[in-house]
Every structure is written in structure tokens, then in C-alpha cells.
Design a protein around this motif. Structure first.
Motif, PDB file in Angstrom:
ATOM      1  N   UNK A 167       1.029  -1.248  -0.270  1.00 27.08           N
ATOM      2  CA  UNK A 167       0.364  -0.205  -0.323  1.00 27.08           C
ATOM      3  C   UNK A 167       1.192   1.477  -0.126  1.00 27.08           C
ATOM      4  N   UNK A 168       0.787   2.281  -0.554  1.00 24.82           N
ATOM      5  CA  UNK A 168       0.642   3.926  -0.506  1.00 24.82           C
ATOM      6  C   UNK A 168      -0.274   5.247   0.192  1.00 24.82           C
ATOM      7  N   UNK A 169       0.685   5.004   1.940  1.00 30.67           N
ATOM      8  CA  UNK A 169       0.217   5.973   2.025  1.00 30.67           C
ATOM      9  C   UNK A 169       0.542   7.654   2.014  1.00 30.67           C
ATOM     10  N   UNK A 170      -0.370   8.606   2.536  1.00 31.59           N
ATOM     11  CA  UNK A 170       0.388  10.034   2.556  1.00 31.59           C
ATOM     12  C   UNK A 170       0.491  10.332   3.741  1.00 31.59           C
ATOM     13  N   UNK A 171       0.626  11.350   4.634  1.00 29.05           N
ATOM     14  CA  UNK A 171       0.761  12.341   5.671  1.00 29.05           C
ATOM     15  C   UNK A 171       1.051  14.023   5.188  1.00 29.05           C
ATOM     16  N   UNK A 172       0.261  14.299   5.568  1.00 30.70           N
ATOM     17  CA  UNK A 172       0.643  15.778   4.807  1.00 30.70           C
ATOM     18  C   UNK A 172       0.750  16.882   6.536  1.00 30.70           C
ATOM     19  N   UNK A 173       1.341  17.513   6.081  1.00 30.86           N
ATOM     20  CA  UNK A 173       1.754  18.349   7.816  1.00 30.86           C
ATOM     21  C   UNK A 173       0.164  19.175   8.185  1.00 30.86           C
ATOM     22  N   UNK A 174       0.574  18.328   9.774  1.00 30.03           N
ATOM     23  CA  UNK A 174      -0.772  18.565   9.896  1.00 30.03           C
ATOM     24  C   UNK A 174      -2.194  18.025   9.898  1.00 30.03           C
ATOM     25  N   UNK A 175      -2.420  16.846   9.530  1.00 28.02           N
ATOM     26  CA  UNK A 175      -2.939  15.832   9.021  1.00 28.02           C
ATOM     27  C   UNK A 175      -3.455  14.563   9.078  1.00 28.02           C
ATOM     28  N   UNK A 176      -3.577  13.293   9.767  1.00 32.27           N
ATOM     29  CA  UNK A 176      -3.658  12.003   9.552  1.00 32.27           C
ATOM     30  C   UNK A 176      -3.254  11.489   8.338  1.00 32.27           C
ATOM     31  N   UNK A 177      -2.402  10.615   8.500  1.00 34.22           N
ATOM     32  CA  UNK A 177      -1.798   9.746   7.663  1.00 34.22           C
ATOM     33  C   UNK A 177      -3.526   9.245   7.238  1.00 34.22           C
ATOM     34  N   UNK A 178      -3.096   8.952   5.370  1.00 35.25           N
ATOM     35  CA  UNK A 178      -4.418   8.317   4.564  1.00 35.25           C
ATOM     36  C   UNK A 178      -3.687   7.026   3.940  1.00 35.25           C
ATOM     37  N   UNK A 179      -4.764   6.379   3.527  1.00 30.72           N
ATOM     38  CA  UNK A 179      -4.338   5.862   2.405  1.00 30.72           C
ATOM     39  C   UNK A 179      -4.252   5.682   1.319  1.00 30.72           C
ATOM     40  N   UNK A 180      -3.997   6.053  -0.075  1.00 26.05           N
ATOM     41  CA  UNK A 180      -3.264   6.378  -1.848  1.00 26.05           C
ATOM     42  C   UNK A 180      -3.980   5.460  -2.435  1.00 26.05           C
ATOM     43  N   UNK A 181      -3.396   4.818  -1.960  1.00 25.15           N
ATOM     44  CA  UNK A 181      -2.844   3.293  -2.911  1.00 25.15           C
ATOM     45  C   UNK A 181      -2.652   2.342  -2.140  1.00 25.15           C
ATOM     46  N   UNK A 182      -3.477   0.718  -3.292  1.00 22.36           N
ATOM     47  CA  UNK A 182      -2.487  -0.474  -3.305  1.00 22.36           C
ATOM     48  C   UNK A 182      -3.101  -1.442  -4.201  1.00 22.36           C
ATOM     49  N   UNK A 183      -1.996  -2.436  -4.469  1.00 21.42           N
ATOM     50  CA  UNK A 183      -1.788  -3.205  -4.277  1.00 21.42           C
ATOM     51  C   UNK A 183      -1.803  -4.560  -4.525  1.00 21.42           C
ATOM     52  N   UNK A 184      -2.819  -5.464  -4.456  1.00 20.93           N
ATOM     53  CA  UNK A 184      -2.963  -6.717  -4.402  1.00 20.93           C
ATOM     54  C   UNK A 184      -2.069  -7.842  -4.752  1.00 20.93           C
ATOM     55  N   UNK A 185      -1.711  -9.268  -3.827  1.00 22.65           N
ATOM     56  CA  UNK A 185      -0.449  -9.640  -4.852  1.00 22.65           C
ATOM     57  C   UNK A 185      -1.797 -11.338  -5.647  1.00 22.65           C
ATOM     58  N   UNK A 186      -2.974 -11.738  -4.445  1.00 21.96           N
ATOM     59  CA  UNK A 186      -3.391 -12.480  -5.183  1.00 21.96           C
ATOM     60  C   UNK A 186      -4.356 -12.746  -6.796  1.00 21.96           C
ATOM     61  N   UNK A 187      -4.266 -10.803  -7.094  1.00 24.08           N
ATOM     62  CA  UNK A 187      -4.980 -11.424  -8.460  1.00 24.08           C
ATOM     63  C   UNK A 187      -4.939  -9.958  -8.668  1.00 24.08           C
ATOM     64  N   UNK A 188      -4.208  -8.868  -8.175  1.00 23.77           N
ATOM     65  CA  UNK A 188      -3.172  -7.829  -8.279  1.00 23.77           C
ATOM     66  C   UNK A 188      -4.594  -6.354  -8.694  1.00 23.77           C
ATOM     67  N   UNK A 189      -5.628  -6.655  -7.913  1.00 29.65           N
ATOM     68  CA  UNK A 189      -6.666  -5.916  -8.039  1.00 29.65           C
ATOM     69  C   UNK A 189      -5.508  -4.222  -7.438  1.00 29.65           C
TER      70      UNK A 189
END
Length: 121
Positions: A35-57
């Protein structure tokens, strides 16, 4: 030893592009989601994107759909995040992580050190 190392961040103008890389070691990328996540100053970390291994979703946050693309090259132990049409609100430290599962669900226990992305004119 499990390691995830991000690179590719930098300063880019609005509308520009960057490609982030996450190189993993200490485990076989083929079997696990990243997974890719990001955190901007003063903000909570948020999920950006993810790629699975099982089926490449792939999964994307609504804020980046249509602009970001996640991909993986198991032979290179690398996951990429192609970021196009960047906006100032994309400015953050970007992290990759794994949950040591085939799907994107579940908690992420192993994280990289992050790479800074700054979108500004």
C-alpha cells in the motif's frame, strides 16, 4: 531483515508528474500486498492506493482516482506509484507499507521511511 525503501519524491509544479518507487527486501514481493499512504503536515495519515498480490487488484482513494496508477514488478522487488496531474493538495510525505497478506485488507506493520512530495509553483 524486512525493508521498504521509497524514492522518487521531489518538488513539482501543479499539473506535473512524479513516479515513486518502493523497493522491498527481506521478503518475496510476489506474495504480498503493498500500500501507498501519505501524511501532510497537520493531517492524519491516509491511504492512497494499494495493489494486491492474490489477483493484482488495485485500489485508489477517491482523491487520486484517475490521476495515480499503482503497479508492481515482482522481478525487481519494486512497486511504483505513477502520479499525474499533481495538485498542491497532494503535497505530503508518501510511505509504502506491507501487511504481509495477499489482499489489501488488514493492518500494515512494516513501513518505509517516506519520501517527500511537494507540489508548488
Amino acid at each position: 531483515q524486512v525493508q521498504l525503501v521509497e524514492s522518487g519524491g521531489g518538488l513539482v509544479q501543479p499539473g506535473g508528474s512524479l513516479r515513486l518507487s518502493c523497493v522491498v527486501s527481506g521478503f518475496t514481493l510476489d506474495y504480498y500486498a503493498i500500500g501507498w499512504f501519505r501524511q501532510a503536515p497537520g493531517k492524519e495519515r491516509e491511504g492512497v492506493s494499494c495493489i494486491s498480490s492474490s489477483d493484482g487488484s488495485t485500489y485508489y482513494a477517491d482523491s487520486v482516482k484517475g490521476r495515480f496508477t499503482i503497479s508492481r514488478d515482482n522481478a525487481k522487488n519494486t512497486v511504483y506509484l505513477q502520479m499525474n496531474s499533481l495538485k498542491p493538495e497532494d503535497t505530503a510525505v508518501y510511505y509504502c507499507a506491507t501487511n504481509f497478506m495477499g489482499s489489501c485488507k488488514g493492518g500494515y506493520d512494516y513501513w518505509g521511511q517516506g519520501t517527500q512530495v511537494t507540489v508548488s509553483s
